[in-house]
Design a protein around this motif. Structure first.
Motif, short mmCIF file in Angstrom:
data_model
loop_
_atom_site.label_atom_id
_atom_site.label_comp_id
_atom_site.label_asym_id
_atom_site.label_seq_id
_atom_site.Cartn_x
_atom_site.Cartn_y
_atom_site.Cartn_z
N ARG A 306 0.80 -1.22 0.00
CA ARG A 306 0.00 0.00 0.00
C ARG A 306 0.84 1.28 0.00
O ARG A 306 0.29 2.39 0.05
CB ARG A 306 -0.95 0.02 1.20
N THR A 307 2.16 1.14 -0.06
CA THR A 307 3.04 2.30 -0.12
C THR A 307 3.62 2.42 -1.52
O THR A 307 4.51 1.64 -1.89
CB THR A 307 4.19 2.17 0.91
N PRO A 308 3.15 3.34 -2.31
CA PRO A 308 3.64 3.47 -3.69
C PRO A 308 5.15 3.66 -3.75
O PRO A 308 5.71 4.49 -3.05
CB PRO A 308 2.91 4.73 -4.20
N GLY A 309 5.78 2.84 -4.57
CA GLY A 309 7.23 2.97 -4.79
C GLY A 309 8.09 2.26 -3.78
O GLY A 309 9.32 2.30 -3.88
N PHE A 310 7.51 1.58 -2.79
CA PHE A 310 8.32 0.96 -1.73
C PHE A 310 9.33 -0.03 -2.32
O PHE A 310 10.52 0.04 -2.00
CB PHE A 310 7.41 0.25 -0.72
N LYS A 311 8.88 -0.92 -3.17
CA LYS A 311 9.78 -1.95 -3.69
C LYS A 311 10.89 -1.35 -4.55
O LYS A 311 12.02 -1.86 -4.55
CB LYS A 311 8.99 -2.96 -4.52
N ASP A 312 10.60 -0.28 -5.25
CA ASP A 312 11.59 0.30 -6.15
C ASP A 312 12.52 1.28 -5.45
O ASP A 312 13.69 1.39 -5.81
CB ASP A 312 10.87 1.02 -7.30
N LYS A 313 12.01 1.99 -4.45
CA LYS A 313 12.78 3.09 -3.87
C LYS A 313 13.50 2.74 -2.59
O LYS A 313 14.54 3.34 -2.28
CB LYS A 313 11.85 4.29 -3.62
N VAL A 314 12.97 1.80 -1.81
CA VAL A 314 13.60 1.46 -0.53
C VAL A 314 14.76 0.50 -0.77
O VAL A 314 14.57 -0.61 -1.25
CB VAL A 314 12.57 0.85 0.43
N LYS A 315 15.95 0.94 -0.40
CA LYS A 315 17.15 0.12 -0.59
C LYS A 315 17.42 -0.80 0.60
O LYS A 315 18.14 -1.78 0.47
CB LYS A 315 18.37 1.02 -0.83
N LEU A 316 16.85 -0.47 1.76
CA LEU A 316 17.01 -1.32 2.94
C LEU A 316 15.85 -1.08 3.90
O LEU A 316 15.54 0.07 4.23
CB LEU A 316 18.32 -1.01 3.66
N ALA A 317 15.21 -2.16 4.31
CA ALA A 317 14.20 -2.11 5.37
C ALA A 317 14.73 -2.95 6.52
O ALA A 317 14.70 -4.18 6.48
CB ALA A 317 12.86 -2.65 4.87
N PHE A 318 15.23 -2.28 7.56
CA PHE A 318 15.89 -2.94 8.69
C PHE A 318 14.95 -2.91 9.89
O PHE A 318 14.42 -1.86 10.26
CB PHE A 318 17.19 -2.20 9.03
N VAL A 319 14.75 -4.06 10.52
CA VAL A 319 13.91 -4.17 11.71
C VAL A 319 14.67 -4.95 12.77
O VAL A 319 15.30 -5.98 12.47
CB VAL A 319 12.58 -4.88 11.39
N SER A 320 14.64 -4.47 14.01
CA SER A 320 15.32 -5.17 15.09
C SER A 320 14.50 -5.13 16.37
O SER A 320 13.68 -4.24 16.58
CB SER A 320 16.71 -4.56 15.34
N PHE A 321 14.75 -6.13 17.23
CA PHE A 321 14.14 -6.22 18.55
C PHE A 321 15.12 -6.89 19.50
O PHE A 321 16.06 -7.58 19.07
CB PHE A 321 12.86 -7.05 18.52
N GLY A 322 14.91 -6.70 20.80
CA GLY A 322 15.58 -7.51 21.79
C GLY A 322 14.87 -8.84 21.91
O GLY A 322 13.64 -8.92 21.73
N SER A 323 15.60 -9.90 22.23
CA SER A 323 14.98 -11.22 22.30
C SER A 323 13.87 -11.27 23.34
O SER A 323 12.85 -11.95 23.15
CB SER A 323 16.04 -12.28 22.61
N ARG A 324 14.02 -10.54 24.45
CA ARG A 324 13.00 -10.56 25.48
C ARG A 324 11.73 -9.83 25.02
O ARG A 324 10.63 -10.14 25.49
CB ARG A 324 13.53 -9.92 26.77
N GLU A 325 11.87 -8.87 24.12
CA GLU A 325 10.69 -8.21 23.57
C GLU A 325 9.86 -9.20 22.76
O GLU A 325 8.63 -9.22 22.87
CB GLU A 325 11.11 -7.06 22.66
N LEU A 326 10.52 -10.00 21.96
CA LEU A 326 9.79 -10.98 21.15
C LEU A 326 9.18 -12.06 22.03
O LEU A 326 8.04 -12.49 21.83
CB LEU A 326 10.72 -11.60 20.12
N ASP A 327 9.94 -12.51 23.04
CA ASP A 327 9.42 -13.52 23.96
C ASP A 327 8.21 -13.00 24.73
O ASP A 327 7.28 -13.75 25.04
CB ASP A 327 10.50 -13.95 24.95
N GLY A 328 8.21 -11.68 25.02
CA GLY A 328 7.13 -11.10 25.80
C GLY A 328 5.96 -10.63 24.98
O GLY A 328 5.00 -10.09 25.53
N GLY A 329 6.03 -10.78 23.66
CA GLY A 329 4.89 -10.44 22.82
C GLY A 329 4.90 -9.04 22.24
O GLY A 329 3.93 -8.62 21.63
N MET A 330 6.00 -8.29 22.42
CA MET A 330 6.07 -6.95 21.83
C MET A 330 6.47 -7.09 20.37
O MET A 330 7.63 -7.30 20.06
CB MET A 330 7.08 -6.08 22.56
N ARG A 331 5.53 -6.94 19.47
CA ARG A 331 5.81 -7.21 18.06
C ARG A 331 5.34 -6.10 17.13
O ARG A 331 5.95 -5.86 16.10
CB ARG A 331 5.17 -8.53 17.64
N GLY A 332 4.21 -5.50 17.45
CA GLY A 332 3.65 -4.51 16.55
C GLY A 332 4.11 -3.10 16.88
O GLY A 332 4.91 -2.88 17.78
#
Length: 384
Positions: A306-332
């Motif tokens: 739903r974001t026009p041009g995302f695939k063509d224009k974005v050179k890097l989409a980086f996402v990170s979390f701490g392991s305890r965040e993922l274990d505790g359900g913090m995802r969105g």
């Protein structure tokens, strides 16, 4: 952000509560000059001592929001001492004292802006601290700038990191990363708590990243009551987007030797700063080609489509979390529904996006996660 507070409070103390405490405590590296407390030991326990002879109750509150903590015991000399029930996660933590119901900072510790106030800070030595250690390498500079902001009717502050060698060659131009802090913090967070400058100095010295400029500014423009992270549900990104895109970026490009095309401009942020990053970059892909969300949400396939041009224009989409965040359900994203960031990263990668997902081991919603994330993110930026 309520879920972030709940998660941090649940994970600020690591496993091993039953182990015997080793008496090798040393003053924290973040103490005021000459102060012996607070102290930390080799296991990650923290010990606090203050003098308050007339007090009836003293407690140390650790973590974002300041809930939970360690009750101190009073001695005959009027001092109060206590040790955390278990070891803390490695890295930086905010804390404050509660003395007879009042909130105070520890006179033995340095202060850092977080939780919408200046808080005391303590550092639990990390096994991987070498990447942000102060070393005998060439160092960049952090300059304070005051830039005009007609939209807010004032001048606003930002800090600008320029890499080693910036002043030596007047012809060299540099890419720029706009790096945002989290809820309750300000533009000092990434250099004071995050050691962004030292991380960059060490990476550059080791040949691990291309030198680039980092710009850090205050991410709040609207009035949200302090101490009410739930107020983020009413957060309007448009005023800050105007400040960043229409005022700060032109000022930086006019006053620093920058490369001004989108392939040489990135935006990233931690927690709320990641939330801001996602919203701003989605409508400004003509200005940002590299995007980083550090404990600040995720990119789903729906986001990409739903974001026009995302695939063509974005050179890097980086996402990170701490392991305890993922274990505790913090995802969105803050205030949003749960989402599986690992699956999302894989899905958009399959769809053709340069997607990178990183998990910091044994950390939660805290600066050790974000220090490590910057270390992983920086080498991926501006690869021509």
């Amino acid at each position: 952000m309520k879920y972030a507070i709940a998660l941090l409070l649940a994970t600020v103390a690591g496993p091993g509560f039953a182990q015997a405490v080793v008496e090798d405590f040393k003053p924290s590296s973040l103490n005021q000059p000459g102060q012996q407390f607070p102290q930390v030991n080799s296991q990650g326990y923290a010990r606090f001592r203050i003098t308050a002879p007339d007090a009836q109750n003293v407690k140390v509150s650790l973590g974002l929001g300041g809930r939970g903590g360690t009750t101190l015991a009073k001695a005959a000399d009027g001092s109060w001492t206590g040790t955390t029930a278990g070891p803390l996660d490695q890295g930086f933590h905010y804390y404050h004292l509660t003395v007879d119901g009042g909130t105070f900072n520890d006179p033995g510790a340095l202060n850092f802006y977080g939780s919408v106030r200046w808080e005391s800070g303590i550092e639990i030595p990390a096994q991987d601290a070498d990447f942000y250690a102060l070393k005998d390498v060439p160092h960049g500079h952090i300059d304070q700038i005051l830039f005009p902001s007609p939209s807010t009717g004032t001048s606003r502050r930002a800090f600008v990191y320029t890499p080693p060698g910036y002043d030596k060659n007047a012809r060299t131009r540099y890419p720029v990363l706009y790096l945002q802090h989290g809820w309750g913090e300000d533009e000092t967070a990434w250099s004071n708590q995050g050691h962004a400058n030292l991380i960059m100095d060490n990476l550059i010295a080791a040949g691990g990243t291309r030198p680039f400029i980092i710009v850090m500014t205050y991410g709040m423009t609207n009035d949200i009551k302090p101490g009410s992270p739930g107020g983020l549900a009413a957060f309007d990104i448009k005023p800050f987007q105007t400040v960043l895109v229409n005022e700060l970026i032109p000022y930086v490009d006019a006053h620093f030797r920058t490369l001004t095309d989108p392939r040489h401009r990135a935006m990233a942020g931690l927690s709320m700063g990641g939330f801001e990053t996602k919203l701003i970059t989605a409508t400004n892909l003509d200005k940002f080609a590299y995007i980083g969300l550090l404990s600040g949400g995720t990119f789903s396939l729906d986001d990409v489509n739903r974001t026009p041009g995302f695939k063509d224009k974005v050179k890097l989409a980086f996402v990170s979390f701490g392991s305890r965040e993922l274990d505790g359900g913090m995802r969105g994203p803050p205030g949003g529904p749960p989402s599986d960031p690992r699956a999302n990263a894989a899905a958009i990668k399959q769809a053709g996006v340069n997607s990178v997902f990183y998990v910091s081991p044994d950390t939660g919603h805290e600066f050790q996660t974000w220090r490590r994330s910057l270390k992983q993110f920086a080498p991926l930026l501006f690869r021509d």
